[in-house]
Write an enzyme that holds these catalytic residues in place. Structure first.
Site: not given
Length: 584
Positions: A235, A270
């Site tokens: 993968d 933020s």
């Protein structure tokens, strides 16, 4: 299940005590006064404060120990100070000078005040069963620093140097590796140097922030990889799809190769990182020391007091694992992208940094992991929605000017053009009109007990207001700040209209939080304050993140469908064969 508290992150979890305990380092007086006001208010309001744990959190610092003793004495039923306001207690202790009042009677009710209601109990913010080691250690601060450095040494000793030359780090150069983490926001532990992490609990810029690496020893295996020389059973892009059918055709080839893959990178502040201080930390009604000193608190602090895995950009946890959202499910741009194409699983990066602004955006771009030749196209969202006009300084001298904004925006967009694969899209997000914050909160009570005008002005007086211009009782300054924000947003609009890029299409979105809030109130009967974080009255709440994600997604999908790619017709086949695709 939360991990036991280990050697890292065992320091005190109360930021106010940290400020009080650093007397030898001459802490900022505004921080000391603010920390004192928080702790004194909780104590005076009758919170079940664990005094022994607070003393442990001081880690031997005499100033901090003295402060804890003062708080305890003031909160004692026999104390004459019990009826004093928290402001008076902090003045008596010499930690505030009396100029800044949390309970200023000219702005709201005088002390004493009725306690605000306890915040909603939500699974992720409930204390876990007793028995885990407490998150506060009683060792001296100097010993904690030594232990932390030793732990960092063991963690990063097997990390590889960076391959792209942004920062030249030898794997054993601990100072450089820590700098790489602190200043450039790479995962602290990255053994193969691909900027994706597979170890620990997702914190410290690990897989809470970027899709989880599925092979920590191979730098050619990571989320978003397009080309591969590996066999079908590997993968290589970490999307949980591998193997081949009975005829020998790989499932990756069948289900993904002809589809329009889109990785997601959010570069922001933020609000991008989803800053979140649990309201239960700041209200005496329902205050629980087992929560404040819990492993959840330690993990939150290791994530810089952010919850990126619940954010508007890269949220992927379920609702019960995220902050309270008034019954809404978690929405995010990443979840929408994965919903269109299951092959996009894990291909996300949240490079949101508290305090980031356009003048500090280049380290965010440099932190981004993408190979222009080997990886899939990106949707990059540059979202710096407030800090260029928000800071703790009175006036406008520290706001970004239009000329500086243009210079740094062009620098970051130029760097992105050199880094992203062809056919990518970059969405710039304009600054918000933050007047909606004061307008939504001024009649409300902060979890500590004061009104929001009292709370905002107390922070401003102490020089620690996150946005002096908008969190301000002066309407003239609120209007000025919004005017400057609109002028900065126009820079993006002009760049979009006049500049063509080689590797990406520039799209722009200016959020309208007032319209978003008005629609929520009108259609769902909620209150405007539901959309704003109660602890700081500044950031979007969990509900605000969800509503913002939906609004942005609707805008992109409607106006720029190429940016999100077509729906993968094999999504049901992927679900049937691979289930949750390995999760997160």
């Amino acid at each position: 299940e939360l991990p036991p508290v280990g050697e890292m992150g065992r320091g005190g979890v109360l930021l106010g005590l940290a400020a009080l305990g650093g007397a030898a380092a001459s802490p900022d007086p505004g921080m000391v006064c603010s920390g004192c006001a928080v702790l004194s208010t909780l104590a005076q309001e009758g919170a079940p404060v664990p005094w022994a744990r607070l003393r442990d959190a001081c880690e031997g610092e005499s100033a901090c120990l003295k402060a804890v003793a003062g708080f305890k004495a003031a909160a004692s039923p026999a104390s004459a100070a019990l009826g004093e306001s928290p402001d008076e207690v902090c003045q008596d202790m010499g930690l505030c000078d009396g100029q800044c009042l949390l309970f200023d009677p000219e702005l709201g009710p005088a002390w004493p005040v009725d306690l605000p209601p306890a915040p909603p109990v939500w699974p992720v913010e409930e204390p876990k069963p007793a028995g885990a080691e407490p998150a506060v250690a009683a060792t001296p601060l100097t010993m904690r620093i030594v232990e932390l450095l030793e732990s960092l040494g063991h963690l990063v000793a097997s990390s590889s140097p960076l391959k792209d030359g942004d920062i030249d780090c030898d794997r054993f150069d601990i100072e450089c590796v820590v700098l790489r983490f602190a200043d450039y926001h790479y995962p602290l532990v990255d053994r193969d140097g691909d900027r994706f992490n597979a170890y620990g609990y997702g914190t410290l810029r690990g897989f809470h922030w970027r899709g989880k690496d599925c092979d920590a020893k191979e730098d050619a295996i990571y989320p978003g990889r397009k080309s591969s020389s590996f066999v079908d059973d590997v993968d290589y892009d970490c999307n949980g799809i591998s193997g081949s059918d009975a005829s020998g055709v790989s499932y990756e080839e069948q289900f993904c190769s002809g589809t329009e893959r889109r990785g997601l990178v959010i570069l922001g502040d933020s609000a991008t990182a989803h800053f979140h201080v649990p309201p239960a930390w700041l209200t005496a009604n329902g205050w629980d020391p087992e929560l404040v000193f819990s492993n959840q608190s330690r993990l939150l602090i290791e994530d810089e007091v952010d919850v990126p895995y619940c954010s508007w950009g890269t949220g992927h946890f379920d609702a019960e694992s995220c902050p309270y959202a008034f019954g809404y499910n978690i929405s995010s741009i990443y979840k929408f992208l994965k919903g269109r194409n299951r092959c996009n699983h894990r291909d996300f990066q949240n490079i949101g940094v508290n305090g980031a602004r356009i003048t500090s955006s280049m380290p965010l771009v440099e932190s981004m992991a993408r190979d222009a030749e080997q990886d899939h196209p990106l949707l990059v969202i540059l979202s710096l929605m407030g800090n260029d006009v928000c800071n703790g300084h009175p006036g406008s001298d520290h706001m970004t000017t239009v000329d500086d904004f243009y210079q740094h925006a062009m620098e970051s967009l130029t760097a992105l053009d050199a880094k992203v694969p062809k056919n990518s899209h970059v969405l710039t997000v304009g600054l918000v009109d933050g007047r909606v914050l004061y307008d939504s909160m001024y009649q409300k009570q902060h979890p500590l007990g004061p009104t929001y005008p009292q709370f905002y002005e107390f922070l401003s007086c102490n020089g620690v207001n996150p946005c002096w211009g908008w969190l301000n009782t002066n309407e003239t300054w609120r209007n000025f700040t919004s005017e400057r924000a609109a002028n900065l947003t126009q820079v993006y609009v002009d760049i979009q209209a006049n500049t063509t890029w080689e590797n990406f299409t520039h799209i722009h979105y200016t959020p309208d939080f007032r319209a978003l809030i008005d629609e929520y109130v009108a259609d769902y009967g909620g209150e405007a304050s539901d959309v704003i974080e109660p602890s700081d009255g500044f950031h979007p709440s969990q509900l605000g993140n969800t509503l913002f994600a939906q609004a942005m997604w609707d805008y992109i999908r409607t106006n720029y469908p190429d940016a999100v790619g077509a729906i993968n017709p094999f999504n049901d086949d992927i679900d049937r064969l691979f289930g949750d695709q390995g999760g997160y």
